[in-house]
Design a protein around this motif. Structure first.
Motif, PDB file in Angstrom:
ATOM      1  N   VAL A   1     -70.563   2.665  47.867  1.00  0.00           N
ATOM      2  CA  VAL A   1     -71.343   4.111  48.307  1.00  0.00           C
ATOM      3  C   VAL A   1     -70.707   4.554  49.549  1.00  0.00           C
ATOM      4  CG1 VAL A   1     -73.592   4.840  49.011  1.00  0.00           C
ATOM      5  CG2 VAL A   1     -73.525   3.127  47.115  1.00  0.00           C
ATOM      6  N   GLY A   2     -70.356   5.685  49.760  1.00  0.00           N
ATOM      7  CA  GLY A   2     -70.025   6.363  50.999  1.00  0.00           C
ATOM      8  C   GLY A   2     -70.771   7.454  51.287  1.00  0.00           C
ATOM      9  N   PHE A   3     -70.991   7.438  52.598  1.00  0.00           N
ATOM     10  CA  PHE A   3     -72.105   8.493  53.094  1.00  0.00           C
ATOM     11  C   PHE A   3     -71.331   9.663  54.084  1.00  0.00           C
ATOM     12  CE2 PHE A   3     -74.903   4.775  52.472  1.00  0.00           C
ATOM     13  CZ  PHE A   3     -76.043   5.523  52.007  1.00  0.00           C
ATOM     14  N   LEU A   4     -71.439  10.903  53.543  1.00  0.00           N
ATOM     15  CA  LEU A   4     -70.983  11.776  54.301  1.00  0.00           C
ATOM     16  C   LEU A   4     -72.048  12.803  54.935  1.00  0.00           C
ATOM     17  CD1 LEU A   4     -68.318  13.441  54.821  1.00  0.00           C
ATOM     18  CD2 LEU A   4     -68.704  14.598  52.919  1.00  0.00           C
ATOM     19  N   ALA A   5     -71.992  12.994  56.136  1.00  0.00           N
ATOM     20  CA  ALA A   5     -73.284  13.689  56.716  1.00  0.00           C
ATOM     21  C   ALA A   5     -72.302  14.484  58.099  1.00  0.00           C
ATOM     22  CB  ALA A   5     -73.922  12.868  57.345  1.00  0.00           C
ATOM     23  N   ASN A   6     -71.128  14.761  58.007  1.00  0.00           N
ATOM     24  CA  ASN A   6     -70.474  15.600  59.092  1.00  0.00           C
ATOM     25  C   ASN A   6     -69.746  17.021  58.648  1.00  0.00           C
ATOM     26  OD1 ASN A   6     -68.163  14.640  57.887  1.00  0.00           O
ATOM     27  ND2 ASN A   6     -67.766  13.271  59.576  1.00  0.00           N
ATOM     28  N   GLY A   7     -69.585  17.086  57.319  1.00  0.00           N
ATOM     29  CA  GLY A   7     -69.032  18.323  56.660  1.00  0.00           C
ATOM     30  C   GLY A   7     -67.541  18.559  57.075  1.00  0.00           C
ATOM     31  N   ASP A   8     -66.870  17.364  57.575  1.00  0.00           N
ATOM     32  CA  ASP A   8     -65.475  17.249  58.078  1.00  0.00           C
ATOM     33  C   ASP A   8     -64.647  17.633  57.053  1.00  0.00           C
ATOM     34  OD1 ASP A   8     -62.950  16.950  59.319  1.00  0.00           O
ATOM     35  OD2 ASP A   8     -63.557  14.936  59.614  1.00  0.00           O
ATOM     36  N   PRO A   9     -63.699  18.431  56.942  1.00  0.00           N
ATOM     37  CA  PRO A   9     -62.738  18.495  55.823  1.00  0.00           C
ATOM     38  C   PRO A   9     -61.928  17.389  55.547  1.00  0.00           C
ATOM     39  CG  PRO A   9     -62.573  20.559  57.109  1.00  0.00           C
ATOM     40  CD  PRO A   9     -63.604  19.548  57.687  1.00  0.00           C
ATOM     41  N   ALA A  10     -61.408  16.605  56.846  1.00  0.00           N
ATOM     42  CA  ALA A  10     -60.633  15.374  56.547  1.00  0.00           C
ATOM     43  C   ALA A  10     -61.449  14.175  55.998  1.00  0.00           C
ATOM     44  CB  ALA A  10     -60.308  15.015  58.130  1.00  0.00           C
ATOM     45  N   ALA A  11     -62.757  14.246  56.399  1.00  0.00           N
ATOM     46  CA  ALA A  11     -63.613  13.273  55.458  1.00  0.00           C
ATOM     47  C   ALA A  11     -63.976  13.527  54.262  1.00  0.00           C
ATOM     48  CB  ALA A  11     -65.128  13.317  56.416  1.00  0.00           C
ATOM     49  N   GLU A  12     -63.836  14.744  53.900  1.00  0.00           N
ATOM     50  CA  GLU A  12     -64.287  15.442  52.488  1.00  0.00           C
ATOM     51  C   GLU A  12     -62.620  14.847  51.713  1.00  0.00           C
ATOM     52  OE1 GLU A  12     -66.127  16.723  50.656  1.00  0.00           O
ATOM     53  OE2 GLU A  12     -67.609  17.581  51.951  1.00  0.00           O
ATOM     54  N   MET A  13     -61.713  15.002  52.391  1.00  0.00           N
ATOM     55  CA  MET A  13     -60.294  14.598  51.810  1.00  0.00           C
ATOM     56  C   MET A  13     -60.245  12.955  51.471  1.00  0.00           C
ATOM     57  SD  MET A  13     -56.566  15.493  52.963  1.00  0.00           S
ATOM     58  CE  MET A  13     -56.420  14.626  54.389  1.00  0.00           C
ATOM     59  N   TYR A  14     -60.629  12.274  52.439  1.00  0.00           N
ATOM     60  CA  TYR A  14     -60.752  10.797  52.573  1.00  0.00           C
ATOM     61  C   TYR A  14     -61.594  10.204  51.506  1.00  0.00           C
ATOM     62  CZ  TYR A  14     -60.771   6.107  54.458  1.00  0.00           C
ATOM     63  OH  TYR A  14     -60.616   4.574  54.629  1.00  0.00           O
ATOM     64  N   ALA A  15     -62.811  10.877  51.264  1.00  0.00           N
ATOM     65  CA  ALA A  15     -63.815  10.624  50.457  1.00  0.00           C
ATOM     66  C   ALA A  15     -63.235  10.926  49.012  1.00  0.00           C
ATOM     67  CB  ALA A  15     -64.949  11.362  50.599  1.00  0.00           C
ATOM     68  N   SER A  16     -62.613  11.829  48.957  1.00  0.00           N
ATOM     69  CA  SER A  16     -62.051  12.269  47.415  1.00  0.00           C
ATOM     70  C   SER A  16     -60.781  10.985  47.030  1.00  0.00           C
ATOM     71  CB  SER A  16     -61.296  13.685  47.424  1.00  0.00           C
ATOM     72  OG  SER A  16     -60.738  13.708  46.401  1.00  0.00           O
ATOM     73  N   TRP A  17     -60.043  10.631  48.251  1.00  0.00           N
ATOM     74  CA  TRP A  17     -58.903   9.803  48.028  1.00  0.00           C
ATOM     75  C   TRP A  17     -59.566   8.306  47.531  1.00  0.00           C
ATOM     76  CZ3 TRP A  17     -55.558  10.047  52.988  1.00  0.00           C
ATOM     77  CH2 TRP A  17     -54.490  10.952  52.681  1.00  0.00           C
ATOM     78  N   THR A  18     -60.627   8.046  48.409  1.00  0.00           N
ATOM     79  CA  THR A  18     -61.486   6.765  48.081  1.00  0.00           C
ATOM     80  C   THR A  18     -62.130   6.821  46.747  1.00  0.00           C
ATOM     81  OG1 THR A  18     -62.007   6.762  50.447  1.00  0.00           O
ATOM     82  CG2 THR A  18     -63.171   5.197  49.162  1.00  0.00           C
ATOM     83  N   LYS A  19     -62.532   7.666  46.270  1.00  0.00           N
ATOM     84  CA  LYS A  19     -63.008   7.787  44.885  1.00  0.00           C
ATOM     85  C   LYS A  19     -62.050   7.691  43.786  1.00  0.00           C
ATOM     86  CE  LYS A  19     -65.572  10.697  41.714  1.00  0.00           C
ATOM     87  NZ  LYS A  19     -66.456   9.950  41.165  1.00  0.00           N
TER      88      LYS A  19
END
Length: 326
Positions: free
Chosen positions: A45-63
């Protein structure tokens, strides 16, 4: 290739995807072997709470990466930052969740460090729990006296260690723990998540590490002839271009992690044949680095995700050993 091109670019660029391949194969086999206890695959489970585009990209890669290896991945978006702690605690209590990660920075201060400790140690795939950090800084590799439960290392610093092993910077003829003896490394980043732990890890393995940030330059080392069991830190003074240049003059490896699109490491400070690695989501080296570096790794993300999933498998392994013991 013409002679002039060969002279212009003597080194090679090594992609993270190539380095991660052996770990991808190893992890996929281990997930398959867990079918009896995790028939649908382990859940991250990944938690995203910052709206950071780099984090969005990392989350997409991780999935994408985790699902390709047989894991399940669930991204939980928390619109109100103040509710993140409760969401993490809920995941801690959920037996269906095997691993938890949080995309930082969120508050960008001590509150982030507090949240790192809210994640249950048994589910902390990023290796940020204080027990893991204390073990890492003190060069302790197990959680128990019987040496059955392996400690977890922070996934980005661990990824860079694995990259250095792949690039043969580690001398495998030396005993484990001393394999960077004689190597000099410059790290331009001293964040608590990556830069400082990375400096400690490399120094614990025998390197002389110059840790650089905007305020000062520090030297991490196990002392002359590796006389200490763990690293010691020496302050070399305020940051200056001259001091950075001096540290780079005979560096074997230069590692950058500056999270700014404007920052570029000065290519003229790099001696011929140096190994250069960038772990920032921004491009810290410009293309001229290819005329100086023997080996250049422009991004580390795919190796980092592999280490995160490897950490998760280790946590499951530890949990099963504890269950069997009880």
């Amino acid at each position: 290739m013409s002679g002039s091109e060969a002279v212009a670019k003597p080194g090679i660029t090594v992609l993270a995807s190539k380095i991660s391949k052996e770990y991808v194969d190893e992890i996929t086999k281990k997930v398959e072997a867990l079918k009896s206890i995790r028939p649908e695959g382990p859940l991250l489970v990944g938690f995203l709470a910052n709206g950071d585009p780099a984090a969005e990209m990392y989350a997409s890669w991780t999935k994408k990466t985790s699902e390709s290896m047989g894991f399940r991945y669930e991204l939980r978006r928390v619109d109100e930052k103040d509710f993140l702690e409760e969401a993490i605690i809920e995941a801690n209590r959920d037996d269906a969740v095997d691993g938890i990660m949080v995309y930082y920075p969120i508050f960008g201060n001590a509150q982030d460090q507090y949240l790192q400790q809210v994640v249950a140690r048994e589910k902390d795939v990023e290796g940020l729990n204080h027990v893991y950090y204390q073990n890492m800084y003190h060069n302790i590799r197990y959680l128990d006296n019987e040496k059955q439960l392996k400690s977890i290392l922070p996934c980005t610093p661990l990824a860079i260690v694995k990259i250095l092993e792949y690039l043969k910077i580690y001398n495998t003829l030396l005993p484990e723990g001393n394999r960077l003896y004689g190597k000099k490394v410059v790290i331009v980043n001293r964040s608590e998540i990556v830069g400082r732990p990375l400096a400690a890890l490399l120094a614990n393995d025998g390197a002389i590490v110059f840790s650089v940030d905007v305020n000062n330059v520090q030297k991490f080392t196990r002392g002359e002839s590796l006389k200490f069991i763990k690293h010691h830190v020496e302050d070399l003074g305020p940051y200056s271009e001259d001091l950075l240049k001096q540290c780079c003059a005979d560096a074997d490896v230069i590692i950058t992690g500056v999270p700014s699109p404007k920052y570029k490491f000065p290519t003229e400070y790099v001696r011929d044949g140096t190994v250069c690695i960038n772990f920032s989501s921004e491009k810290n080296f410009d293309d001229s680095i290819k005329t100086k570096a023997s080996l250049y790794v422009p991004m580390t993300g795919k190796v980092t995700i592999s280490m995160l999933l490897r950490n998760m498998l280790r946590l499951i392994e530890n949990a099963e050993k504890v269950k069997a013991k009880n």
